[in-house]
Design a protein around this motif. Structure first.
Motif, PDB file in Angstrom:
ATOM      1  N   LEU A 203     -17.056   2.111  54.097  1.00  0.00           N
ATOM      2  CA  LEU A 203     -18.492   2.070  54.351  1.00  0.00           C
ATOM      3  C   LEU A 203     -19.006   0.670  54.081  1.00  0.00           C
ATOM      4  O   LEU A 203     -18.393  -0.099  53.325  1.00  0.00           O
ATOM      5  N   THR A 204     -20.117   0.345  54.675  1.00  0.00           N
ATOM      6  CA  THR A 204     -20.723  -0.953  54.443  1.00  0.00           C
ATOM      7  C   THR A 204     -21.053  -1.116  52.958  1.00  0.00           C
ATOM      8  O   THR A 204     -21.750  -0.285  52.370  1.00  0.00           O
ATOM      9  N   GLY A 205     -20.513  -2.153  52.357  1.00  0.00           N
ATOM     10  CA  GLY A 205     -20.765  -2.430  50.945  1.00  0.00           C
ATOM     11  C   GLY A 205     -19.804  -1.780  49.991  1.00  0.00           C
ATOM     12  O   GLY A 205     -19.776  -2.130  48.804  1.00  0.00           O
ATOM     13  N   LEU A 206     -19.012  -0.803  50.457  1.00  0.00           N
ATOM     14  CA  LEU A 206     -18.055  -0.112  49.591  1.00  0.00           C
ATOM     15  C   LEU A 206     -16.644  -0.634  49.859  1.00  0.00           C
ATOM     16  O   LEU A 206     -16.201  -0.675  51.011  1.00  0.00           O
ATOM     17  N   ARG A 207     -15.959  -0.993  48.791  1.00  0.00           N
ATOM     18  CA  ARG A 207     -14.613  -1.532  48.928  1.00  0.00           C
ATOM     19  C   ARG A 207     -13.695  -0.871  47.906  1.00  0.00           C
ATOM     20  O   ARG A 207     -13.983  -0.850  46.705  1.00  0.00           O
ATOM     21  N   LEU A 208     -12.587  -0.328  48.390  1.00  0.00           N
ATOM     22  CA  LEU A 208     -11.582   0.309  47.545  1.00  0.00           C
ATOM     23  C   LEU A 208     -10.329  -0.551  47.546  1.00  0.00           C
ATOM     24  O   LEU A 208      -9.918  -1.066  48.597  1.00  0.00           O
ATOM     25  N   GLY A 209      -9.730  -0.712  46.370  1.00  0.00           N
ATOM     26  CA  GLY A 209      -8.554  -1.564  46.293  1.00  0.00           C
ATOM     27  C   GLY A 209      -7.497  -1.015  45.363  1.00  0.00           C
ATOM     28  O   GLY A 209      -7.805  -0.330  44.380  1.00  0.00           O
ATOM     29  N   ILE A 210      -6.260  -1.297  45.692  1.00  0.00           N
ATOM     30  CA  ILE A 210      -5.147  -0.953  44.822  1.00  0.00           C
ATOM     31  C   ILE A 210      -4.248  -2.186  44.714  1.00  0.00           C
ATOM     32  O   ILE A 210      -3.880  -2.785  45.729  1.00  0.00           O
ATOM     33  N   LEU A 211      -3.953  -2.566  43.485  1.00  0.00           N
ATOM     34  CA  LEU A 211      -3.174  -3.770  43.207  1.00  0.00           C
ATOM     35  C   LEU A 211      -1.936  -3.398  42.407  1.00  0.00           C
ATOM     36  O   LEU A 211      -2.024  -2.673  41.403  1.00  0.00           O
ATOM     37  N   GLY A 212      -0.794  -3.874  42.843  1.00  0.00           N
ATOM     38  CA  GLY A 212       0.448  -3.666  42.115  1.00  0.00           C
ATOM     39  C   GLY A 212       1.102  -5.003  41.816  1.00  0.00           C
ATOM     40  O   GLY A 212       1.094  -5.903  42.661  1.00  0.00           O
ATOM     41  N   GLY A 213       1.629  -5.146  40.613  1.00  0.00           N
ATOM     42  CA  GLY A 213       2.254  -6.402  40.231  1.00  0.00           C
ATOM     43  C   GLY A 213       3.534  -6.177  39.464  1.00  0.00           C
ATOM     44  O   GLY A 213       3.685  -5.186  38.735  1.00  0.00           O
TER      45      GLY A 213
END
Length: 985
Positions: free
Chosen positions: A433-443
């Motif tokens: 959605l506009t303005g909504l950001r989902l993230g997944i980070l693996g290290g």
């Protein structure tokens, strides 16, 4: 001084002519029509000193005090374009189109406020910051061949002390932010590399770094919970940025460097040593061996080092990539000390589904190898008798009791180290959605190390306990895994803006290692690579050990940022964190923070100010923590001991090793920070001022407990408290800014004082701690830690002179009694209270010239070398020349045995000419299809130190509980001179 520079610049701006590329010009031409006008700001106020230039020509002028300009055109009938510019304002171009009068208004350049700063789990505009955060881009870094990326920050960030007390190619940098906040816990800031916490700086080549952001106060660092007490340093490397034209760019940066010792301890040459023998007070203490040897010349060299970095960047509108490789080779000024490092990196970015899904992948890999020397080599090169020789006629090294010839040390002992470091991370971002950001980070981060040492069969047997060849090996492996899931939402409506962040983190860490030792080898041919053939193993005398440990950290975190009209700003964050390192009753901790800012310059009473461009005040409060280093300190642990013979067999004993502490928890820091950010006089002057107080409680340390009921006499517990108070000032000044010449001054100064406010409680008591050691032959502690005093206090005897026998006269509590430990006093402090840095950057056409100064003040140093060797009681040694300085202006040389007295506590204040760089960027044709950038430069690092300290370098260790000691076991610091080339294709 700032006002003085401003008025000089103002006066310069009011002059109606200046020198332009082909020489001085009269700005009123007779041959063409005259163009006049007024240059104002957006509020209609005149801008004196604004530059007006005819595009494509060398003709130009500047406005007078009323913003008025007059400019003669070179010819009639041409379609000229006028260029208007002024520092702090956006430049504009106006086509004349036959006009003879052009008035123009310039808008304030808010680029500085729009500059993006990396904060925890995201970015912010610099103008929206409510916390104390310092941000440096690659153009701001120290321009020199640094060993560690931390050196890029030296003298650049107020409150951040970065030290390089050793010239060893394999040594790193030490760091301290806003004073000492722990007794035994981790004192290093949290390092984050491309979003991965706990990153190893060895995986990053300094030339690959795009920006470094330092979260200094508690409100900024609290989002990282139990790892944020000592601040957070966020490193962002260059990443692939796709371009619509699918163009490939290649950049090369290479340089060659020459090193030499920056400062040596002056000792006597052979002829000077012989000359001392005529002195009746000391002549009988010297021993002329009949030879002449420069021992420093025997062990040293003048190395030429090199660094080569190649970076490739390309892509299209949807995908981008960056690949780089960096090779670094550095030889030390002492033979057999060196390091080679190869760092490679790949960064990939891809955007799919019309930008709704983005992928990022990074891999950094570093392979290093180095050789180190025995730490006594330099000391013995100073002490070995200059009238002695390296070897006798039979090829045997000269020897003194219980000490090694420095050349022998270099040639008969090998110490090799190999490192392998890899950092891999990937991130997927979805914007449903506009303005909504989902993230997944693996290290995933993997660091391994292998070290091997071997002393050959000829090595001096007295110091090796009669061992006929001695080998040692160590291997260590450390693996970190990171998983973070985040969601952030940004929205704006009317005068309001809102940013929300929520996330979950899971982190695991595993360390393991192995070591082995053996001696009495049949041959030197294998070095340490066939360690099993030593006879000590067969005799049951070889050593072997191994270890493995692990820990887990789980986090939930959130943050809200709100802004109204870019005038009122507010931030609040909360992190809940659980760690396996803590006791059963304290597994979880809560770390809140809040901060707010008010941009006063947006209020009506300041909006039309001719002096103030931007003015913002900040207030922040945050809670952070520090975890113990050992993951099992809260548990009941057993350890195996010696063997006993029972029932016809040898049985190994086992017993308690540590008491359990279910209440063990993190150290907690509560920090209050008040600050002000300002920009004045059309961006001529800008800066910030911060005041802070940080109270750290529940300090971790070892305390004595009774046995019984405890099974072990000590326990690790949270008891003490430390308070740090300080002030930080940052100033940026543009004294002169014309069309071709710009001068920028950036300076900072910080002051910090700390106090241990608590060391005991009703359960665990300690009146004081004695820390540090003078070593043999004095064998005394050097520092005292106690309530009501700062960390770093030197604690020793006060010397008052030397008697006729050459013995110290000591101040005693009881003048009729003998000298005792009770006579000791606080005789100095080894932690600098003040740090400062100043950088001057000038550009003239294609030339750039940078000078960097930095310094530390208000602290003392224990000159360990003088304390141990400034005595004529050792006939076979050489001596420092300061031995001829009869103490306190008396009549007698010092003949006493070495003692820890106040005479050897020296003021350490210094200012370093730290970095000088002169570069030239070639002007290339705009239509050049091959070389896009070409720059050459000369630079110098650590060029000169202004100080009254008599030792090698006043930049000594400032961390831990025994700071400020200049050890006699040292590697001298160096000055580096560099010739570099930067190419862009």
């Amino acid at each position: 001084m700032i006002c003085f520079l401003f008025f000089i610049a103002r006066g310069h701006a009011e002059h109606r002519s200046f020198t332009i590329p082909d020489g001085p010009y009269d700005l009123l031409y007779d041959q063409g029509p005259l163009v006049t006008g007024v240059v104002t700001d957006e509020n209609g106020e005149p801008l004196p000193g604004a530059t007006v230039r005819i595009k494509g020509t060398s003709a130009g002028t500047v406005t007078d005090f009323d913003g008025v300009y007059e400019l003669s055109l070179p010819e009639t009938g041409e379609d000229y374009i006028l260029q208007f510019s002024f520092i702090g304002y956006i430049s504009r171009e106006i086509a004349l189109e036959g006009k003879t009068e052009v008035d123009i208004s310039l808008e304030t350049d808010v680029k500085a406020l729009d500059e993006v700063v990396v904060v925890g789990y995201g970015t912010q505009r610099k103008g929206e910051l409510t916390s104390s955060i310092a941000s440096l881009k690659s153009d701001d870094f120290v321009q020199a061949p640094v060993r560690s990326p931390l050196q890029l920050l030296q003298g650049k960030v107020a409150g951040l002390a970065v030290g390089t007390p050793s010239g060893d190619p394999n040594a790193g940098a030490q760091i301290m932010l806003r004073g000492a906040s722990t007794l035994e816990g981790n004192s290093q800031p949290l390092i984050i590399i491309d979003g991965i916490p706990g990153g190893n700086l060895s995986t990053v080549a300094p030339e690959d770094i795009e920006s470094i952001d330092v979260l200094k106060d508690g409100s900024a660092a609290a989002i990282y919970g139990t790892r944020g007490t000592n601040g957070v340093i966020i490193i962002t490397t260059r990443s692939g940025k796709g371009k619509e034209e699918n163009r490939l760019t290649v950049d090369y940066h290479g340089y060659m460097s020459y090193e030499e010792v920056s400062r040596r301890i002056p000792v006597f040459s052979a002829s000077e040593y012989r000359g001392l023998m005529d002195d009746p007070q000391i002549g009988n203490t010297l021993d002329d061996k009949g030879y002449s040897t420069d021992w420093w010349d025997e062990i040293s060299r003048k190395p030429v080092n090199q660094v080569h970095t190649l970076l490739v960047n390309g892509g299209n509108g949807k995908s981008g990539y960056t690949a780089s490789v960096s090779y670094r080779s550095r030889d030390g000024v002492i033979k057999n000390s060196d390091q080679e490092r190869l760092t490679s990196r790949l960064s990939l970015n891809h955007s799919a589904a019309d930008g709704l899904v983005k992928f990022n992948f990074n891999i950094n890999n570093t392979q290093s190898k180095g050789r180190s020397i025995w730490e006594d080599v330099y000391r013995y090169s100073l002490l070995w008798n200059p009238t002695d020789r390296v070897m006798d006629e039979e090829g045997n090294y000269t020897e003194y009791p219980h000490s090694l010839n420095p050349v022998q040390q270099l040639l008969e002992e090998t110490d090799e180290n190999k490192w392998s470091e890899m950092l891999l991370n990937g991130k997927i971002t979805i914007e449903p959605l506009t303005g909504l950001r989902l993230g997944i980070l693996g290290g995933f981060q993997r660091n391994s190390n292998h070290r091997g040492k071997y002393a050959n069969k000829k090595h001096y047997t007295n110091t090796q306990n009669g061992r006929n060849g001695n080998a040692e090996q160590w291997t260590n492996l450390h693996i970190d895994k990171t998983l973070e899931i985040t969601a952030d939402y940004n929205d704006q409506w009317g005068d309001h803006s809102l940013a929300l962040l929520g996330g979950y983190g899971y982190y695991t860490s595993v360390s393991e290692g192995f070591s082995a030792m053996n001696y009495n080898f049949p041959t030197d041919a294998f070095s340490y690579n066939n360690i099993g053939v030593g006879k000590a193993l067969q005799e049951g005398l070889a050593g072997m050990s191994s270890y493995k440990n692990s820990s887990t950290l789980i986090s939930f975190f959130g943050r809200v940022n709100y802004s109204y009209k870019n005038r009122f700003m507010f931030m609040a964050s909360l992190r809940q964190e659980g760690s396996s390192k803590f006791g059963a009753d304290n597994k979880w901790g809560l770390f809140p923070s809040f901060s707010g800012a008010w941009r006063i310059s947006e209020e009506s009473f300041l909006r039309d100010s001719e002096v103030i461009d931007d003015l913002k005040i900040r207030l922040g409060y945050g809670v952070t923590g520090t975890m113990p280093n050992d993951p099992y300190l809260s548990l009941y642990r057993f350890a195996y001991g010696g063997f006993m013979y029972s029932g016809g067999e040898w049985i190994q004993g086992v017993g308690p090793y540590s008491n359990p502490n279910p209440n063990l928890k993190w150290e907690t820091k509560r920090e209050l920070n008040a600050g002000i950010d300002f920009t004045l006089w059309n961006s001529r002057l800008s800066g910030s001022l911060d005041l802070y107080q940080r109270n750290t409680s529940d300090l971790l340390y070892t305390y004595n407990v009774p046995v019984p009921p405890n099974l072990v006499s000590t326990i690790y517990a949270n008891v003490g408290k430390i308070r740090n108070r300080g002030i930080e000032l940052v100033l940026n000044v543009s004294p002169v800014s014309t069309e071709h010449f710009h001068w920028q001054l950036s300076g900072n100064v910080s002051y910090n004082e700390n106090e241990l406010t608590k060391l005991s409680n009703e359960t665990y008591e300690r009146d004081f701690l004695e820390t540090g050691s003078t070593g043999a032959p004095i064998q005394k502690t050097t520092h005292l830690v106690r309530e009501g005093h700062p960390l770093g206090d030197f604690y020793g005897w006060v010397s008052q002179g030397v008697d006729e026998n050459g013995n110290w006269i000591i101040k005693k509590a009881n003048e009729d009694g003998a000298e005792t430990d009770a006579d000791r006093e606080v005789i100095g402090n080894g932690v600098p209270k003040m740090f400062a840095g100043l950088t001057s950057t000038m550009t003239f056409r294609q030339f750039d010239f940078t000078v960097g100064l930095r310094g530390a003040f208000m602290y003392q140093i224990l000159n360990h070398f003088r304390m141990k060797h400034e005595t004529f009681s050792y006939a076979y040694w050489n001596h420092p020349k300061t031995i001829l300085d009869k103490p306190y202006g008396g009549d007698y040389y010092l003949q006493d045995v070495p003692k820890y007295v106040s005479y050897y506590i020296e003021d350490g204040d210094y200012v370093k000419l730290d970095n000088v760089s002169l570069g030239y960027t070639f002007r290339l044709k705009e239509d050049s299809t091959f070389i896009k950038r070409l720059r050459v430069y000369l630079s110098g690092l650590n060029l000169h130190t202004f100080t009254g300290y008599t030792g090698v370098d006043p930049e000594v260790n400032f961390n831990g509980l025994a700071p400020g000691v200049s050890p006699s076991l040292m590697y001298p610091t160096t000055s580096t001179y560099t010739l570099g080339l930067q190419l862009g294709f």
